[in-house]
Design a protein around this motif. Structure first.
Motif, PDB file in Angstrom:
ATOM      1  N   HIS A   1      74.496  73.799  18.467  1.00 36.66           N
ATOM      2  CA  HIS A   1      75.439  72.875  19.269  1.00 36.66           C
ATOM      3  C   HIS A   1      76.337  73.756  19.541  1.00 36.66           C
ATOM      4  O   HIS A   1      76.071  75.058  19.875  1.00 36.66           O
ATOM      5  CB  HIS A   1      76.368  72.751  18.077  1.00 36.66           C
ATOM      6  CG  HIS A   1      77.302  72.024  18.229  1.00 36.66           C
ATOM      7  ND1 HIS A   1      78.327  72.424  18.691  1.00 36.66           N
ATOM      8  CD2 HIS A   1      77.977  70.803  18.042  1.00 36.66           C
ATOM      9  CE1 HIS A   1      79.361  71.515  19.360  1.00 36.66           C
ATOM     10  NE2 HIS A   1      79.050  70.674  18.578  1.00 36.66           N
ATOM     11  N   SER A   2      77.289  73.738  20.761  1.00 38.21           N
ATOM     12  CA  SER A   2      78.079  74.126  21.540  1.00 38.21           C
ATOM     13  C   SER A   2      78.497  75.293  21.043  1.00 38.21           C
ATOM     14  O   SER A   2      78.769  76.821  22.109  1.00 38.21           O
ATOM     15  CB  SER A   2      78.693  73.368  23.150  1.00 38.21           C
ATOM     16  OG  SER A   2      79.453  72.764  22.245  1.00 38.21           O
ATOM     17  N   THR A   3      79.192  74.953  20.136  1.00 41.40           N
ATOM     18  CA  THR A   3      79.978  76.372  19.393  1.00 41.40           C
ATOM     19  C   THR A   3      79.242  77.505  18.938  1.00 41.40           C
ATOM     20  O   THR A   3      79.926  78.700  18.910  1.00 41.40           O
ATOM     21  CB  THR A   3      80.173  75.422  17.818  1.00 41.40           C
ATOM     22  OG1 THR A   3      81.296  74.356  18.313  1.00 41.40           O
ATOM     23  CG2 THR A   3      80.823  76.523  17.243  1.00 41.40           C
TER      24      THR A   3
ATOM     25  N   CYS B   1      79.154  79.718  22.056  1.00 40.06           N
ATOM     26  CA  CYS B   1      80.549  80.009  22.834  1.00 40.06           C
ATOM     27  C   CYS B   1      81.080  81.414  21.809  1.00 40.06           C
ATOM     28  O   CYS B   1      81.331  82.708  22.035  1.00 40.06           O
ATOM     29  CB  CYS B   1      81.976  78.855  22.492  1.00 40.06           C
ATOM     30  SG  CYS B   1      83.500  79.178  22.381  1.00 40.06           S
TER      31      CYS B   1
ATOM     32  N   TYR C   1      88.584  72.017  19.990  1.00 41.54           N
ATOM     33  CA  TYR C   1      88.661  71.581  18.664  1.00 41.54           C
ATOM     34  C   TYR C   1      87.484  73.339  18.467  1.00 41.54           C
ATOM     35  O   TYR C   1      87.466  73.639  17.495  1.00 41.54           O
ATOM     36  CB  TYR C   1      86.633  71.222  18.780  1.00 41.54           C
ATOM     37  CG  TYR C   1      86.284  71.036  17.214  1.00 41.54           C
ATOM     38  CD1 TYR C   1      86.102  70.791  16.630  1.00 41.54           C
ATOM     39  CD2 TYR C   1      84.577  71.246  17.840  1.00 41.54           C
ATOM     40  CE1 TYR C   1      85.318  70.595  15.080  1.00 41.54           C
ATOM     41  CE2 TYR C   1      83.542  71.507  16.774  1.00 41.54           C
ATOM     42  CZ  TYR C   1      84.270  71.386  15.360  1.00 41.54           C
ATOM     43  OH  TYR C   1      83.154  71.137  14.039  1.00 41.54           O
ATOM     44  N   LYS C   2      86.110  74.009  19.230  1.00 46.75           N
ATOM     45  CA  LYS C   2      86.237  75.240  19.521  1.00 46.75           C
ATOM     46  C   LYS C   2      87.319  76.480  18.865  1.00 46.75           C
ATOM     47  O   LYS C   2      87.393  77.419  18.154  1.00 46.75           O
ATOM     48  CB  LYS C   2      85.362  75.697  20.816  1.00 46.75           C
ATOM     49  CG  LYS C   2      84.015  74.514  20.560  1.00 46.75           C
ATOM     50  CD  LYS C   2      83.428  75.151  21.960  1.00 46.75           C
ATOM     51  CE  LYS C   2      82.472  74.041  22.244  1.00 46.75           C
ATOM     52  NZ  LYS C   2      82.096  74.659  24.138  1.00 46.75           N
ATOM     53  N   GLU C   3      88.432  76.178  19.502  1.00 48.47           N
ATOM     54  CA  GLU C   3      89.485  77.042  19.582  1.00 48.47           C
ATOM     55  C   GLU C   3      90.190  76.802  17.709  1.00 48.47           C
ATOM     56  O   GLU C   3      90.247  78.475  17.613  1.00 48.47           O
ATOM     57  CB  GLU C   3      90.569  76.915  20.359  1.00 48.47           C
ATOM     58  CG  GLU C   3      90.941  77.406  21.732  1.00 48.47           C
ATOM     59  CD  GLU C   3      90.823  76.642  22.528  1.00 48.47           C
ATOM     60  OE1 GLU C   3      91.443  77.374  23.851  1.00 48.47           O
ATOM     61  OE2 GLU C   3      92.116  76.117  23.045  1.00 48.47           O
TER      62      GLU C   3
ATOM     63  N   ASN D   1      88.146  78.536  15.472  1.00 50.41           N
ATOM     64  CA  ASN D   1      88.317  80.093  15.601  1.00 50.41           C
ATOM     65  C   ASN D   1      88.875  80.562  15.226  1.00 50.41           C
ATOM     66  O   ASN D   1      89.359  82.109  15.352  1.00 50.41           O
ATOM     67  CB  ASN D   1      87.010  80.960  16.970  1.00 50.41           C
ATOM     68  CG  ASN D   1      87.348  81.690  16.939  1.00 50.41           C
ATOM     69  OD1 ASN D   1      86.079  82.397  15.662  1.00 50.41           O
ATOM     70  ND2 ASN D   1      87.063  82.467  18.136  1.00 50.41           N
TER      71      ASN D   1
ATOM     72  N   ARG E   1      80.029  69.295  11.277  1.00 45.54           N
ATOM     73  CA  ARG E   1      80.633  69.956  10.932  1.00 45.54           C
ATOM     74  C   ARG E   1      80.588  71.786  10.643  1.00 45.54           C
ATOM     75  O   ARG E   1      81.430  72.424  10.772  1.00 45.54           O
ATOM     76  CB  ARG E   1      82.520  69.251  10.752  1.00 45.54           C
ATOM     77  CG  ARG E   1      82.797  69.271   9.401  1.00 45.54           C
ATOM     78  CD  ARG E   1      84.136  69.153   9.459  1.00 45.54           C
ATOM     79  NE  ARG E   1      84.810  67.593   9.734  1.00 45.54           N
ATOM     80  CZ  ARG E   1      84.005  66.414   9.123  1.00 45.54           C
ATOM     81  NH1 ARG E   1      83.298  66.812   7.971  1.00 45.54           N
ATOM     82  NH2 ARG E   1      84.210  65.236   9.872  1.00 45.54           N
TER      83      ARG E   1
ATOM     84  N   ASP F   1      79.089  74.089  12.396  1.00 47.11           N
ATOM     85  CA  ASP F   1      80.306  74.388  13.389  1.00 47.11           C
ATOM     86  C   ASP F   1      81.198  75.551  12.900  1.00 47.11           C
ATOM     87  O   ASP F   1      81.541  76.239  13.490  1.00 47.11           O
ATOM     88  CB  ASP F   1      80.956  73.302  13.991  1.00 47.11           C
ATOM     89  CG  ASP F   1      79.946  72.557  14.545  1.00 47.11           C
ATOM     90  OD1 ASP F   1      78.408  72.228  14.984  1.00 47.11           O
ATOM     91  OD2 ASP F   1      80.631  70.921  15.122  1.00 47.11           O
ATOM     92  N   THR F   2      82.056  75.550  11.334  1.00 43.46           N
ATOM     93  CA  THR F   2      82.527  75.920  10.914  1.00 43.46           C
ATOM     94  C   THR F   2      82.204  77.213  10.819  1.00 43.46           C
ATOM     95  O   THR F   2      83.429  78.321  10.662  1.00 43.46           O
ATOM     96  CB  THR F   2      83.660  75.028  10.030  1.00 43.46           C
ATOM     97  OG1 THR F   2      82.667  75.132   8.993  1.00 43.46           O
ATOM     98  CG2 THR F   2      84.432  74.069  10.862  1.00 43.46           C
TER      99      THR F   2
ATOM    100  N   SER G   1      81.654  79.773  12.947  1.00 45.34           N
ATOM    101  CA  SER G   1      83.054  80.612  13.718  1.00 45.34           C
ATOM    102  C   SER G   1      83.749  81.327  13.264  1.00 45.34           C
ATOM    103  O   SER G   1      84.502  81.879  13.112  1.00 45.34           O
ATOM    104  CB  SER G   1      83.901  79.180  14.257  1.00 45.34           C
ATOM    105  OG  SER G   1      84.492  78.837  13.039  1.00 45.34           O
TER     106      SER G   1
END
Length: 219
Positions: free
Chosen positions: A4-6, A9, A80-82, A85, A102, A105-106, A109
Motif C-alpha cells: 500500500h502507498s502507506t 510513505c 489518512y497517512k498523516e 502516523n 487498515r 496500514d496502522t 505506521s
C-alpha cells in the motif's frame, strides 16, 4: 495483506513518529457500512467529558504533547497517512473480513491496534504474540475506550509495544505480482530478515513432528 502507498510513505523506520511525539490518543476513520456497524457507531459517538481527559482517575499515560485528543469518525485536518502516523492507538472494530486492511496500514505506521470484541482473526496468530503488539477491549467497553487506554498503559509500556511492532510490520506485506524479482528479494527476504524466517521454520517443525502432548496448534 498488501503493498500500500502507506508502506512507501513511511518505508524508513526513522519516519515513524515515536509514541511520545504523537498528539492523538485514538483514531478511527473507517465507514459505518457492513459488519460491525453497531460497534462502529458506538465508537464515534460523543462521550461524557468530551476531549477533557483530566477527569480520568488513576491515569498512567502522560506524554509531552498533552492534552491528547481523539479523532473518531473523522480525519480532522489530517490526511489518512498523516493521521495514523500521529495516533498512538488505532481502533480496529469488526469488518467484513477476518481482519481489516487498515490493520496493515496502522501497524506499518507504528500505531498500536485496538481490537474490539473477540471475533477478530489476527494474521499469523500462531507465530506472533499479539498480546505484545496490540490491545483488545470488549464491545461492551467501547464507551470507556479513552479511560481504558489512559489507565491500562504507561508511556514506557507503549514505547516497548511500538518497538515490537516495528520488528514484525514487514511480515504483513506481500509484493504485487508485476514487480521485479529484485524487488521481491528486497521486500520478502532482505527487509524481513533472518529472525522472521527462523520463527516460521521453528513453528513448522513443531507442527510436523509426531504429535506430542505439549505441542498444540490452535487460535
Amino acid at each position: 495483506m498488501r503493498v500500500h502507498s502507506t508502506r512507501y510513505c513511511i518505508r524508513d523506520i526513522s519516519k515513524v513518529r515515536p509514541v511520545r511525539n504523537r498528539s492523538v490518543l485514538v483514531s478511527f476513520s473507517g465507514s459505518l457500512w457492513g459488519t460491525g456497524i453497531l460497534d462502529r457507531m458506538k465508537l464515534i459517538c460523543s462521550r461524557p467529558g468530551g476531549e477533557n481527559f483530566n477527569h480520568i482517575p488513576n491515569r498512567r499515560l502522560f506524554t509531552s504533547l498533552d492534552p491528547l485528543r481523539t479523532l473518531l469518525g473523522s480525519n480532522g485536518n489530517y490526511s489518512y497517512k498523516e493521521l495514523i502516523n500521529d495516533t498512538i492507538f488505532c481502533a480496529q472494530p469488526a469488518g467484513t473480513t477476518g481482519w481489516a486492511t487498515r490493520l496493515i496500514d496502522t501497524m506499518y505506521s507504528g500505531c498500536i491496534p485496538v481490537f474490539i470484541g473477540e471475533s477478530a482473526l489476527r494474521p499469523f496468530h500462531d507465530i506472533i504474540d499479539w498480546s505484545n503488539i496490540s490491545v483488545r477491549i470488549s464491545a461492551g467497553d467501547i464507551n470507556r475506550i479513552e479511560e481504558i487506554l489512559f489507565t491500562r498503559y504507561s508511556l514506557e509500556d507503549l514505547e516497548k509495544m511500538q518497538a515490537k511492532i516495528m520488528l514484525v510490520r514487514d511480515a504483513l506485506l506481500y509484493p504485487l505480482d508485476d514487480i521485479s524479482p529484485g524487488k521481491i528479494q528486497e521486500q520478502m527476504i532482505d527487509r524481513r530478515g533472518p529472525l522472521w524466517f527462523a520463527l516460521q521454520s521453528t513453528r513448522m517443525r513443531m507442527l510436523t513432528k509426531w504429535p506430542m502432548d505439549d505441542v498444540y496448534d490452535g487460535p
